[in-house]
Each structure stands twice: as structure tokens, then as C-alpha cells.
Design an enzyme around this catalytic site. Structure first.
Site, PDB file in Angstrom:
ATOM      1  N   TYR B 136      41.627  45.214  58.603  1.00  6.00           N
ATOM      2  CA  TYR B 136      42.435  44.136  59.162  1.00  6.00           C
ATOM      3  C   TYR B 136      43.798  44.129  58.464  1.00  6.00           C
ATOM      4  CZ  TYR B 136      43.831  39.735  61.140  1.00  6.00           C
ATOM      5  OH  TYR B 136      44.500  38.775  61.851  1.00  6.00           O
ATOM      6  N   GLN B 197      39.126  36.340  66.282  1.00  7.09           N
ATOM      7  CA  GLN B 197      38.601  37.113  67.410  1.00  7.09           C
ATOM      8  C   GLN B 197      38.562  38.610  67.095  1.00  7.09           C
ATOM      9  OE1 GLN B 197      41.237  35.110  67.455  1.00  7.09           O
ATOM     10  NE2 GLN B 197      43.023  36.058  68.425  1.00  7.09           N
ATOM     11  N   ASN B 220      44.625  35.246  57.224  1.00 11.20           N
ATOM     12  CA  ASN B 220      44.793  33.807  57.009  1.00 11.20           C
ATOM     13  C   ASN B 220      43.420  33.105  56.932  1.00 11.20           C
ATOM     14  OD1 ASN B 220      43.813  33.512  59.608  1.00 11.20           O
ATOM     15  ND2 ASN B 220      45.833  33.218  60.523  1.00 11.20           N
ATOM     16  N   SER B 243      48.511  35.133  46.435  1.00 12.33           N
ATOM     17  CA  SER B 243      48.741  36.092  45.359  1.00 12.33           C
ATOM     18  C   SER B 243      49.080  35.379  44.042  1.00 12.33           C
ATOM     19  CB  SER B 243      49.888  37.010  45.768  1.00 12.33           C
ATOM     20  OG  SER B 243      49.841  38.204  45.045  1.00 12.33           O
ATOM     21  N   GLN B 265      56.071  37.703  42.801  1.00 13.12           N
ATOM     22  CA  GLN B 265      54.900  37.030  43.362  1.00 13.12           C
ATOM     23  C   GLN B 265      55.325  35.852  44.220  1.00 13.12           C
ATOM     24  OE1 GLN B 265      51.616  37.859  43.471  1.00 13.12           O
ATOM     25  NE2 GLN B 265      52.666  39.659  42.697  1.00 13.12           N
ATOM     26  N   HIS B 268      56.110  35.911  47.945  1.00 11.76           N
ATOM     27  CA  HIS B 268      55.054  36.111  48.958  1.00 11.76           C
ATOM     28  C   HIS B 268      54.817  34.847  49.775  1.00 11.76           C
ATOM     29  CE1 HIS B 268      53.645  40.164  48.521  1.00 11.76           C
ATOM     30  NE2 HIS B 268      53.548  40.058  47.212  1.00 11.76           N
ATOM     31  N   GLU B 333      44.925  37.738  39.439  1.00 11.47           N
ATOM     32  CA  GLU B 333      44.961  38.958  40.247  1.00 11.47           C
ATOM     33  C   GLU B 333      45.755  40.055  39.524  1.00 11.47           C
ATOM     34  OE1 GLU B 333      47.186  38.325  43.793  1.00 11.47           O
ATOM     35  OE2 GLU B 333      46.430  40.141  44.809  1.00 11.47           O
ATOM     36  N   HIS B 334      46.953  39.687  39.055  1.00 12.87           N
ATOM     37  CA  HIS B 334      47.817  40.628  38.332  1.00 12.87           C
ATOM     38  C   HIS B 334      48.104  40.083  36.940  1.00 12.87           C
ATOM     39  CE1 HIS B 334      49.156  40.822  42.665  1.00 12.87           C
ATOM     40  NE2 HIS B 334      48.910  42.104  42.459  1.00 12.87           N
ATOM     41  N   ASP B 367      52.095  47.236  43.617  1.00 16.06           N
ATOM     42  CA  ASP B 367      52.058  46.870  45.029  1.00 16.06           C
ATOM     43  C   ASP B 367      52.287  48.068  45.936  1.00 16.06           C
ATOM     44  OD1 ASP B 367      51.536  44.221  44.655  1.00 16.06           O
ATOM     45  OD2 ASP B 367      53.632  43.588  44.677  1.00 16.06           O
ATOM     46  N   GLU B 421       0.282  39.341  41.371  1.00 15.35           N
ATOM     47  CA  GLU B 421       1.089  38.675  42.397  1.00 15.35           C
ATOM     48  C   GLU B 421       0.285  38.367  43.647  1.00 15.35           C
ATOM     49  OE1 GLU B 421       4.764  40.809  43.060  1.00 15.35           O
ATOM     50  OE2 GLU B 421       5.568  40.208  41.099  1.00 15.35           O
ATOM     51  N   HIS B 426      -0.320  46.021  48.497  1.00 10.27           N
ATOM     52  CA  HIS B 426       0.504  46.739  47.524  1.00 10.27           C
ATOM     53  C   HIS B 426      -0.389  47.432  46.495  1.00 10.27           C
ATOM     54  CE1 HIS B 426       3.748  44.245  49.125  1.00 10.27           C
ATOM     55  NE2 HIS B 426       4.629  44.875  48.383  1.00 10.27           N
TER      56      HIS B 426
END
Lengths: 434, 434
Positions: B136, B197, B220, B243, B265, B268, B333-334, B367, B421, B426
């Protein structure tokens, strides 16, 4: 005379076979809207009211009458007592299993790497263990000690600091072998909570239950929905579905053995799936006869019959190659290759959680003591996911270490692409080092 | 004179500091009930009505007026044209970045293993690639070619058979650099669909969109909710949040560089998080001054100001050890370690998606072109998850291969635990080999 055994028979030569197979495999792992609604309320309640909600929900769903959340915790002294109270031969069997699980897990540890490029920049990957994980063990008297070993030992091998186990104790009842297994596996703390409320408590933390970084272990639909809901806040392993086995066998196997292997899945529950694939119609008949005979020896005969009738299948295929193709379509949790030359089939197997080679390797070994984990992808998830392992309790961090000269080249490349993406601060930050 | 820069200042000596930090980090990755409701309807609609629903939803949400679902696909010819149409220096920069991403990814490939135990049983782990994955790419004119490279190249290195990319084209507009990147990265098919979708179409398949085994890539809130909903049916990577960057710096860094790193950053989006931690109060002042000066040079000044004011922080700590402890609490993240001896701090870093060592390694390199992936865990997920990598497109199968003798010992162990058990099939299946 034993009654027959109800099981569907499919033939890959049948034009309807692909549709029949798809129908057999149509097991939606999606959570129902109703379960989602209930679970969302429970999760929100635990998040806001903490221990107070946990106490109310546990007393209601688990039929308990605790006064304080502190009563959820079972002290380590009780685990040791449970361990000491086990029959010696069971202690020995559990210890042997634990040792084999540990030995296998050691092979799974992720390794860091690093290399230096032609510009003098060093690139690499660091590996760290998770700090605190929660292990969900399904509950009550039927709780399985093997699940405790399979979930906790890889976490221990990974180096997790705190392993927090939760197991519901409906009506206050708890299997002492489970406590003993917690001791053997190196669990750090144990709370008798379960359901969506236990998952929420582990994810958000309460005054009594410590918040964890990841939650692993199987559970019912409510537990699965709760794991789905808290995913992102914490890590989760996977959404566990009913257990499955596919056996690919030629005519050389003992039909009685194969019958019992299929039953070892079927006895887990009526929604378990047990499928035998063979190019030999006569062999399928002989397995069916052996099933009819051996099923009557089982205490769980009724469950096994219902499971085999509802979800079992004997599939006739043209040859072993086609058997592998059908198995790949199923992407089973467990796959037995009970054939003369199982290694020859192995390259043809694309999707399977665990693969059992040869006639002397029944799936039951994998459930307990072979070494590999018995927590495996179900419901066709073997197409994209892994057995539970040490790597689920470790994580990677990328490492970038540029030389002054190396930075100049990267500044030019990064700057140019950042320009194209319209990100001028990125471009400038890169070019500052140019 | 440049106006000042609004940014919060925190001091670890302050009694309120832990609470202030927690408030700054309180970014719920949970999906809102309203978004869940909308997304559940979209997913169900795609599942039932397939292409018909996909066409209606895409025409509505992406302001398109397509007549047939076949129009979603962009042919490879168009990608090649887009590639050929790029300026030569951009082509060179993208090719250099792709080569570095590929070289790093090659180091991440999972390796199989096998060993034989003292009983003559062989235990091991096989590795296979996923068959088909969906990527995506967030959309429209602002779609980022770097995201295409970062998502597709590891899948290609893993050996995935089919890489299906989706990217929405609002109003029919699509960034040609994204098409060019799809060509460069080795994507197999490309469809201009997006939103929940698109995720549903990839998970369930439609007549036009092939069903995939795993879906990766950011999006999103609706995309994130859809990934959460289809998780289990297919694999997903993670739930991506805004980010984040943490910079740990001593007084030796150029404050102007650090200011621009924070901005890279912040540009963004307004919800990006940019945090500088230093034991030097004077250095923090100098960075604040540099921010005030340099922010005015940025086309995205307004976004940067809003982001820094809302989510930025300059944190004064006692020493670099405490800086690492604060960073671990953030689990960013960074993480930039802009200090004299970054390698000395490395063992103290427990949680970070990517670590940038030294003053010549800005986050922007990561990046685009350093090599490691820019898809990284956000919202504190670095506590439990990994950068996107080749291993996300591979999976493991356990292997168990018992000798006749080895099976006898395992039969005894497995039989004993199965007895405990209460699973007699088994136990019997194991003992058949005893």
C-alpha cells in the site's frame, strides 16, 4: 462390530474438487461484530477503571468471589509446591521436554550484522530482547502445561526481563501441572485472570497487573478479539484458530498409526480439521477401517467422531506431487509426510507451520517434546506467518554510521530524491553534511 | 528579525518530568469506534460485491469516474515511460538508493538450520518466501517514490512471486516518479486504488484485484483500521502512526544541523514528533535559536511550526546515560546519537527503530538511501517490533525427522505428558512409535 466412521471422501479428479476443498477450508478468522462490541467495552472498562473492573469482570465470568485484585497473583512458593507434588515420572517427562524445547530455541536466536560499504559508511542491525511479555494460557482444569513451556521458554531464551503469565481459574480451579510448568519454564509472575479483561489488563496495565510489551498465547474468540483490539499498543503473536493436521501418506504406512494421528488433532475439539491425502484409494479405505476400529478406544470418542464428520476428509490424488499442491492450498498448521522418501517431497512444500518427516514422526511429538514450538499458524496463516519462536521475543534496530566522506555521497543522493518528493527540510538536513 | 520558535522545554530534574513525558507520548494507536464502524462496512461490502463495490467506493472517495474495474490497473508500459521520462540525475539517485536498499536487504535473509540430537532425530527450520504480497502506497500527487522502493525491494529480495502495489489516484492524479519507482523496484502489478477498500480488495481478492497473503505499507486511520480488520485472513506489517525523531546531542554538534534534523521530521505533518535531548542547557538554547532562524527558509514553515509547537520538545537531562534512559522510555522510530562517542552509548539503547550514529548521519539519509528500511515502528512500537525487512516476506516452517530409535524415547516423554493433559489420542499416536 464397531460402527463405521463418518468422514467425507474427496477425489482431485472430480471437477467439483477445487470448490469442495475451498468450502472445507472456509474458516473465517474475522471477529464477529457482536464479539467485537462486547470486547471493546471490556477493554475500555479495564483501561479506565483498572483493577476495579478486572475484579468485577473476573468474579462474574470466572465465577469467583475475590475481594481484592492482589488475590489474582499466585506466589512462586505455590509453583514450587506444585512442582514438588508431581509424580516423579511426570516431572522427568516435563524436564526432558523443556530441555529439548530450549535446545531448539537456542538455534533461533537472531544475530546482529554489520558491514562497511565502499564509501566507508557502516550499516548494520542490532538485536535486543523485549523487556516484558505477557503469556496467555487458556484456562481452568483443562489448562495445558505444554502450552506454558512452549510460550515461556522461547521468551526466556530470548532474554526477556519479565515473563508475566495469566491463566483463568474458573470457579477458583487451576491445574497444578500448569503451576509446576510455570516454575520449570522460568515464568516471573502468574495471575489467575483470563478472557478479554486479562488481555486488556496486560496491554494497559492496572495497579496490580504490570503492562507488558507483547502478548502471546492462544485463547477463545473473546481473547482473540481483545488481542486484535490492543494490537499496536502492544505486540501480539497471531490470531489462533482451531487446530489442523494434513497427513500425506503412501501405501507403506500402518493405517492404524495414521488413523490415530488424525484423531490426535480431532480430539482437540469439534472444529479441529484432520485431512489425509493419498494417491492410493485402497490405503484410504484401510485408514477408514482403522479409524472405525480405533475410535472406540478413545475417551473422547464423541468429540473425535463429531470433528472427523464435520471437518475431516480423505482426499484421493493422482500422485504425491499433487498431494503437495493440495496441501499447499490448505497451508496446514501440521503436515505429516508419511512416505518412503519424505525429503524428496520437502522442496515441494511451500506452506506449512510444522513438517513431520517419515512414518516415525507423529504430530504428537511436536506437541510436547520434539523441540520445535507447538504454537503454529492456523487457518491458512502458514502462508504468511511463523511458528512461535525466540525471534518473536527479540526485535531489530537498524544501525547507520556514516563517515565524513561517505556522508557527502549520501547527501547528494538523498537531497535529490527529497527534492523530488518536495521535502525541503529533508534535503537541507542531508546537504548540511554534503 | 526572525520570530521565535515555540517549543516546550522539559527538565528531567523536575518532579513533574515523568508525567510531562508520558503526556507527550500519549498517542493512542487504537482505532476509534467510528472509524471501525465505517471500515467494517467497507470491508464487508468489498467482500460481498467485489469489483462493483470497489468501483463505487473509489469513484466516490477518490473523485474518479471509472466505468470498469479494469481501468484501475496501470500497465507496465506506462511505468517504463515514466522511468524514461525522469531527469537523468533523479534516475541516477533513485537507482543508487535502490542498489543500497537491496544490498542491505540481502543481509537480512533468514537462514534455515538443522541439527541432529543425541537420539538421532533431526530438528530444523525451513525458510520459504511468501507467494503474493500487497504494497500500500499512500497516494495522489504526494505519493513518495522512496516508499515504493522501501516496501517492494525487500519483498523482491525475499523471492516473493507477485508484488501487487496499490496507490490511490485522487482525481486521477498520480505522481509519475511513483510509477518509475515501481518499475525500478520490480513491482509486478499496479492498481490505482486506496483507502480501506483497497486493503479489503487485497485481502479477499476481487475479479480484478488478486488476493494477497500479506499487506504492508503505511496509510491513514482508515487504512490502518482496515489492516487491523483483515489481520488473520492475511498478514499485515504494523499499524503505522505519525513519524518521530529523538536526537541525543552533546554540545559538540552544530546547532543548525540539529535544528534541521528536527525539522525533517516535523515537515511530515503536524502530528510528527521531534525531540532533542541534551545534558547541555546552553546547547538547547543554541538549537532553539537556530530553529527560529532556519524555519523561515522552509516552504513547509507553517506545518513545521505547528508540529514543533504541538509535539516538539527540548529536554534537559543530567547526563548522556539519562538521555538514553529517556529515549528508551520514548522508544522512538528514529534516534540520532549526535555525540563524540556514539558507539559507547549504543549498548544503553534498548528501544529504537533505527539508530543514526555520529554527527554526519542525519535521519534523512535513512529515509532515502543509507540502505536500512525507512518503514519503522512508530508510537512506541519499537518496544516490540521490527523495521520492515526481508524477514517480513519470508516465513519459517519447523522440521521434525525422527529416527526409529529416537522415536522410542520421544514416544515415552510425549505419552506421559499427554496422559497428564488427558489427551489419549495424542498419547496413543506417540506410543504407536514406541
Amino acid at each position: 462390530m464397531a460402527p463405521g466412521m463418518e468422514i467425507r471422501r474427496l477425489d482431485s479428479r472430480d471437477a467439483e474438487f477445487p470448490a469442495q476443498l475451498d468450502a472445507l477450508l472456509d474458516r473465517a478468522p474475522e471477529t464477529s461484530i457482536e464479539v467485537t462490541r462486547v470486547v471493546d467495552e471490556i477493554v475500555a472498562d479495564i483501561r479506565v477503571r483498572g483493577d476495579r473492573a478486572l475484579l468485577e469482570l473476573s468474579n462474574r465470568f470466572d465465577r469467583r468471589s475475590l475481594q481484592s485484585a492482589s488475590e489474582f497473583e499466585i506466589s512462586k512458593t505455590a509453583w514450587v509446591q506444585a512442582w514438588d507434588g508431581l509424580p516423579a515420572d511426570l516431572r522427568a517427562a516435563l524436564a526432558a521436554a523443556a530441555e529439548r524445547i530450549r535446545a531448539y530455541a537456542e538455534h533461533q536466536k537472531l544475530a546482529p550484522f554489520a558491514y562497511t560499504d565502499a564509501l566507508g559508511n557502516t550499516l548494520g542491525q542490532e538485536v535486543r530482547s523485549l523487556e516484558r511479555v505477557g503469556i496467555y494460557v487458556p484456562g481452568g482444569k483443562a489448562a495445558y502445561p505444554s502450552s506454558v513451556l512452549m510460550n515461556a521458554i522461547p521468551a526466556k531464551v530470548a532474554g526477556v526481563d519479565d515473563i508475566v503469565m495469566v491463566v483463568p481459574a474458573p470457579g477458583g480451579e487451576l491445574n497444578p501441572v500448569v503451576l509446576a510448568a510455570a516454575h520449570l519454564a522460568g515464568v516471573d509472575r502468574l495471575f489467575t485472570i483470563g478472557g478479554a479483561q486479562a488481555v486488556a489488563a496486560l496491554a494497559f496495565g492496572t495497579a496490580t497487573i504490570p503492562a507488558v510489551d507483547k502478548i502471546v498465547g492462544p485463547g477463545n474468540a473473546y481473547v482473540a478479539a481483545a488481542k486484535r483490539a490492543v494490537f499496536g499498543r502492544v505486540g501480539i503473536d497471531s490470531i489462533a484458530g482451531p487446530s489442523e493436521i494434513v497427513v500425506i501418506s503412501d501405501r507403506g504406512s500402518d493405517p492404524r498409526w495414521i488413523a490415530m494421528d488424525l484423531f490426535s488433532q480431532a480430539e482437540h475439539g469439534e472444529d479441529s480439521e484432520s485431512i489425509l491425502i493419498s494417491p492410493d484409494a485402497d490405503f484410504l479405505d484401510r485408514v477408514a477401517a482403522a479409524m472405525a476400529e480405533r475410535v472406540t478406544t478413545l475417551p473422547r470418542e464423541a468429540i473425535v467422531r463429531a470433528s472427523i464428520a464435520g471437518r475431516g476428509a480423505l482426499i484421493l490424488v493422482r500422485d504425491l506431487d499433487e498431494a503437495c499442491a493440495v496441501s499447499n492450498r490448505i497451508a496446514p498448521e501440521h503436515l505429516e509426510l508419511a512416505v518412503d522418501a519424505p525429503r524428496a517431497l520437502l522442496p515441494k512444500i511451500r506452506h506449512a507451520g510444522a513438517i513431520f518427516l517419515g512414518r516415525h514422526t507423529p504430530e504428537a511429538f511436536g506437541d510436547y517434546c520434539a523441540g520445535p514450538n507447538h504454537v503454529l499458524p492456523t487457518s491458512r496463516a502458514a502462508r504468511f506467518s511463523n511458528p512461535l519462536g525466540v525471534y518473536e521475543f527479540q526485535k531489530r534496530s537498524s544501525l547507520i554510521d556514516c563517515s565524513v566522506d561517505g556522508a557527502r555521497t549520501l547527501a547528494r543522493i538523498a537531497g535529490r530524491i527529497a527534492d523530488a518528493e518536495g521535502l525541503q527540510a529533508h534535503a537541507q538536513s542531508a546537504r548540511d553534511r554534503g
